[in-house]
Design a protein around this motif. Structure first.
Motif, PDB file in Angstrom:
ATOM      1  N   ALA A 167       0.875  -1.180   0.000  1.00 25.75           N
ATOM      2  CA  ALA A 167       0.000   0.000   0.000  1.00 25.75           C
ATOM      3  C   ALA A 167       0.906   1.221   0.000  1.00 25.75           C
ATOM      4  CB  ALA A 167      -0.918   0.012   1.218  1.00 25.75           C
ATOM      5  N   GLY A 168       0.631   2.180  -0.879  1.00 27.79           N
ATOM      6  CA  GLY A 168       1.492   3.351  -0.942  1.00 27.79           C
ATOM      7  C   GLY A 168       0.949   4.416  -1.867  1.00 27.79           C
ATOM      8  N   ALA A 169       1.816   5.349  -2.169  1.00 25.23           N
ATOM      9  CA  ALA A 169       1.468   6.478  -3.032  1.00 25.23           C
ATOM     10  C   ALA A 169       2.164   6.330  -4.377  1.00 25.23           C
ATOM     11  CB  ALA A 169       1.892   7.783  -2.380  1.00 25.23           C
ATOM     12  N   VAL A 170       1.530   6.899  -5.412  1.00 26.45           N
ATOM     13  CA  VAL A 170       2.100   6.886  -6.756  1.00 26.45           C
ATOM     14  C   VAL A 170       1.966   8.294  -7.337  1.00 26.45           C
ATOM     15  CG1 VAL A 170      -0.056   6.042  -7.792  1.00 26.45           C
ATOM     16  CG2 VAL A 170       2.097   5.767  -9.029  1.00 26.45           C
ATOM     17  N   TYR A 171       3.028   8.749  -7.987  1.00 26.66           N
ATOM     18  CA  TYR A 171       3.003  10.055  -8.654  1.00 26.66           C
ATOM     19  C   TYR A 171       3.289   9.832 -10.129  1.00 26.66           C
ATOM     20  CZ  TYR A 171       3.936  14.828  -9.994  1.00 26.66           C
ATOM     21  OH  TYR A 171       3.884  16.051 -10.613  1.00 26.66           O
ATOM     22  N   ARG A 172       2.323  10.247 -10.972  1.00 23.80           N
ATOM     23  CA  ARG A 172       2.468  10.108 -12.421  1.00 23.80           C
ATOM     24  C   ARG A 172       2.708  11.465 -13.051  1.00 23.80           C
ATOM     25  NH1 ARG A 172      -2.340   6.097 -14.270  1.00 23.80           N
ATOM     26  NH2 ARG A 172      -3.623   7.764 -13.450  1.00 23.80           N
ATOM     27  N   LEU A 173       3.618  11.502 -14.008  1.00 24.09           N
ATOM     28  CA  LEU A 173       3.921  12.722 -14.749  1.00 24.09           C
ATOM     29  C   LEU A 173       2.962  12.852 -15.931  1.00 24.09           C
ATOM     30  CD1 LEU A 173       7.785  12.419 -14.678  1.00 24.09           C
ATOM     31  CD2 LEU A 173       6.388  13.992 -13.346  1.00 24.09           C
ATOM     32  N   GLU A 174       1.741  13.248 -15.627  1.00 23.65           N
ATOM     33  CA  GLU A 174       0.725  13.467 -16.660  1.00 23.65           C
ATOM     34  C   GLU A 174       0.501  14.955 -16.800  1.00 23.65           C
ATOM     35  OE1 GLU A 174      -2.844  10.972 -17.016  1.00 23.65           O
ATOM     36  OE2 GLU A 174      -2.099   9.988 -15.201  1.00 23.65           O
ATOM     37  N   TRP A 175       0.660  15.470 -18.004  1.00 23.03           N
ATOM     38  CA  TRP A 175       0.496  16.898 -18.242  1.00 23.03           C
ATOM     39  C   TRP A 175      -0.734  17.215 -19.084  1.00 23.03           C
ATOM     40  CZ3 TRP A 175       4.777  13.997 -19.382  1.00 23.03           C
ATOM     41  CH2 TRP A 175       4.927  13.618 -20.708  1.00 23.03           C
ATOM     42  N   LYS A 176      -1.441  16.155 -19.576  1.00 20.96           N
ATOM     43  CA  LYS A 176      -2.712  16.361 -20.274  1.00 20.96           C
ATOM     44  C   LYS A 176      -3.584  15.125 -20.053  1.00 20.96           C
ATOM     45  CE  LYS A 176      -1.109  14.874 -24.828  1.00 20.96           C
ATOM     46  NZ  LYS A 176      -1.055  15.183 -26.226  1.00 20.96           N
ATOM     47  N   ASP A 177      -4.886  15.245 -20.385  1.00 18.93           N
ATOM     48  CA  ASP A 177      -5.839  14.181 -20.092  1.00 18.93           C
ATOM     49  C   ASP A 177      -5.570  12.886 -20.854  1.00 18.93           C
ATOM     50  OD1 ASP A 177      -7.228  15.569 -18.198  1.00 18.93           O
ATOM     51  OD2 ASP A 177      -8.705  16.358 -19.611  1.00 18.93           O
ATOM     52  N   LYS A 178      -5.276  12.976 -22.122  1.00 20.44           N
ATOM     53  CA  LYS A 178      -5.075  11.782 -22.951  1.00 20.44           C
ATOM     54  C   LYS A 178      -3.681  11.840 -23.575  1.00 20.44           C
ATOM     55  CE  LYS A 178      -9.394  10.098 -22.956  1.00 20.44           C
ATOM     56  NZ  LYS A 178      -9.768   8.760 -22.611  1.00 20.44           N
ATOM     57  N   GLN A 179      -2.670  11.409 -22.816  1.00 22.08           N
ATOM     58  CA  GLN A 179      -1.321  11.401 -23.376  1.00 22.08           C
ATOM     59  C   GLN A 179      -0.897   9.971 -23.668  1.00 22.08           C
ATOM     60  OE1 GLN A 179       0.457  13.478 -20.027  1.00 22.08           O
ATOM     61  NE2 GLN A 179       1.823  11.758 -19.707  1.00 22.08           N
ATOM     62  N   LEU A 180       0.082   9.825 -24.579  1.00 27.75           N
ATOM     63  CA  LEU A 180       0.487   8.508 -25.058  1.00 27.75           C
ATOM     64  C   LEU A 180       1.244   7.703 -23.997  1.00 27.75           C
ATOM     65  CD1 LEU A 180       0.364   6.616 -27.420  1.00 27.75           C
ATOM     66  CD2 LEU A 180       2.425   7.664 -28.339  1.00 27.75           C
ATOM     67  N   PHE A 181       2.102   8.351 -23.198  1.00 28.00           N
ATOM     68  CA  PHE A 181       2.821   7.641 -22.144  1.00 28.00           C
ATOM     69  C   PHE A 181       2.950   8.531 -20.922  1.00 28.00           C
ATOM     70  CE2 PHE A 181       6.079   9.930 -24.368  1.00 28.00           C
ATOM     71  CZ  PHE A 181       6.967  10.329 -23.384  1.00 28.00           C
ATOM     72  N   ALA A 182       3.119   7.892 -19.752  1.00 24.74           N
ATOM     73  CA  ALA A 182       3.233   8.617 -18.491  1.00 24.74           C
ATOM     74  C   ALA A 182       4.230   7.905 -17.576  1.00 24.74           C
ATOM     75  CB  ALA A 182       1.874   8.721 -17.803  1.00 24.74           C
ATOM     76  N   PRO A 183       5.416   8.485 -17.349  1.00 28.91           N
ATOM     77  CA  PRO A 183       6.340   7.902 -16.379  1.00 28.91           C
ATOM     78  C   PRO A 183       5.803   8.103 -14.956  1.00 28.91           C
ATOM     79  CG  PRO A 183       7.361   9.730 -17.590  1.00 28.91           C
ATOM     80  CD  PRO A 183       5.954   9.640 -18.015  1.00 28.91           C
ATOM     81  N   TYR A 184       6.196   7.233 -14.035  1.00 27.32           N
ATOM     82  CA  TYR A 184       5.719   7.358 -12.662  1.00 27.32           C
ATOM     83  C   TYR A 184       6.722   6.785 -11.661  1.00 27.32           C
ATOM     84  CZ  TYR A 184       4.450   2.413 -12.857  1.00 27.32           C
ATOM     85  OH  TYR A 184       4.492   1.052 -12.967  1.00 27.32           O
ATOM     86  N   VAL A 185       6.569   7.197 -10.412  1.00 26.07           N
ATOM     87  CA  VAL A 185       7.317   6.645  -9.276  1.00 26.07           C
ATOM     88  C   VAL A 185       6.301   6.299  -8.192  1.00 26.07           C
ATOM     89  CG1 VAL A 185       9.496   7.817  -9.744  1.00 26.07           C
ATOM     90  CG2 VAL A 185       7.795   8.931  -8.315  1.00 26.07           C
ATOM     91  N   ALA A 186       6.626   5.291  -7.389  1.00 22.08           N
ATOM     92  CA  ALA A 186       5.724   4.857  -6.327  1.00 22.08           C
ATOM     93  C   ALA A 186       6.545   4.360  -5.144  1.00 22.08           C
ATOM     94  CB  ALA A 186       4.806   3.744  -6.831  1.00 22.08           C
ATOM     95  N   GLY A 187       5.938   4.363  -3.989  1.00 18.62           N
ATOM     96  CA  GLY A 187       6.594   3.843  -2.799  1.00 18.62           C
ATOM     97  C   GLY A 187       5.625   3.740  -1.651  1.00 18.62           C
ATOM     98  N   GLY A 188       5.987   2.942  -0.659  1.00 16.44           N
ATOM     99  CA  GLY A 188       5.132   2.795   0.502  1.00 16.44           C
ATOM    100  C   GLY A 188       5.542   1.614   1.356  1.00 16.44           C
ATOM    101  N   GLY A 189       4.567   1.070   2.063  1.00 16.83           N
ATOM    102  CA  GLY A 189       4.811  -0.040   2.974  1.00 16.83           C
ATOM    103  C   GLY A 189       4.365  -1.362   2.385  1.00 16.83           C
TER     104      GLY A 189
END
Length: 146
Positions: A40-62
């Motif tokens: 269980a944790g948090a995720v941050y996605r690099l989305e700059w528009k509603d419908k983009q082709l790809f989105a890098p992300y990082v996540a972490g938690g317990g």
């Protein structure tokens, strides 16, 4: 970007002979291990528009990792578990962008705004008195947004 919450689980399996560290001698008995990390944790996605082709992300938690050990020469398995941490990074590829009609149907009929193909690297670390568990692996899967 978008910040979110994620829940996850996995099942891992390994089988082999143990090695006694003091003599480096292999055991005769075969061991079977099942690990079940629940995260269980948090995720941050690099989305700059509603419908983009790809989105890098990082996540972490317990994580809570359950471990089942079965020795070949003993009838009953041993059960234990311990808390730990995980971290991950990856990229999402938007499958809804490849077919406009299919993406529209998913959104209008099921409320799925984006269907993603996910490629991720994840690391789990558990250090407790019960056991130590460290694993790094690559996940490939499907994810979706409502």
């Amino acid at each position: 970007g978008k910040l979110g919450f994620q829940l996850g689980g996995a099942l891992m399996f390994a089988q082999g002979n143990g090695v006694l560290l003091s003599t480096l001698e292999k055991s005769r008995e075969k061991y079977t291990f099942f690990t079940i990390p629940l995260t269980a944790g948090a995720v941050y996605r690099l989305e700059w528009k509603d419908k983009q082709l790809f989105a890098p992300y990082v996540a972490g938690g317990g994580t809570y990792t359950a471990l089942v050990e079965k020795r070949e020469d003993k009838s009953s398995p041993l059960f234990t578990g311990a808390p730990g941490l995980y971290g991950a990074g990856g990229v999402l590829f938007n499958l809804s962008q490849l077919d406009d009609e299919g993406g529209f149907a998913l959104d209008s009929e099921y409320g799925i705004s984006n269907l993603w193909l996910s490629l991720e690297f994840k690391a789990i670390e558990v250090n407790s008195e019960s056991f130590t568990f460290s694993n790094q692996y690559v996940n490939l899967g499907i994810s979706f947004d409502f």
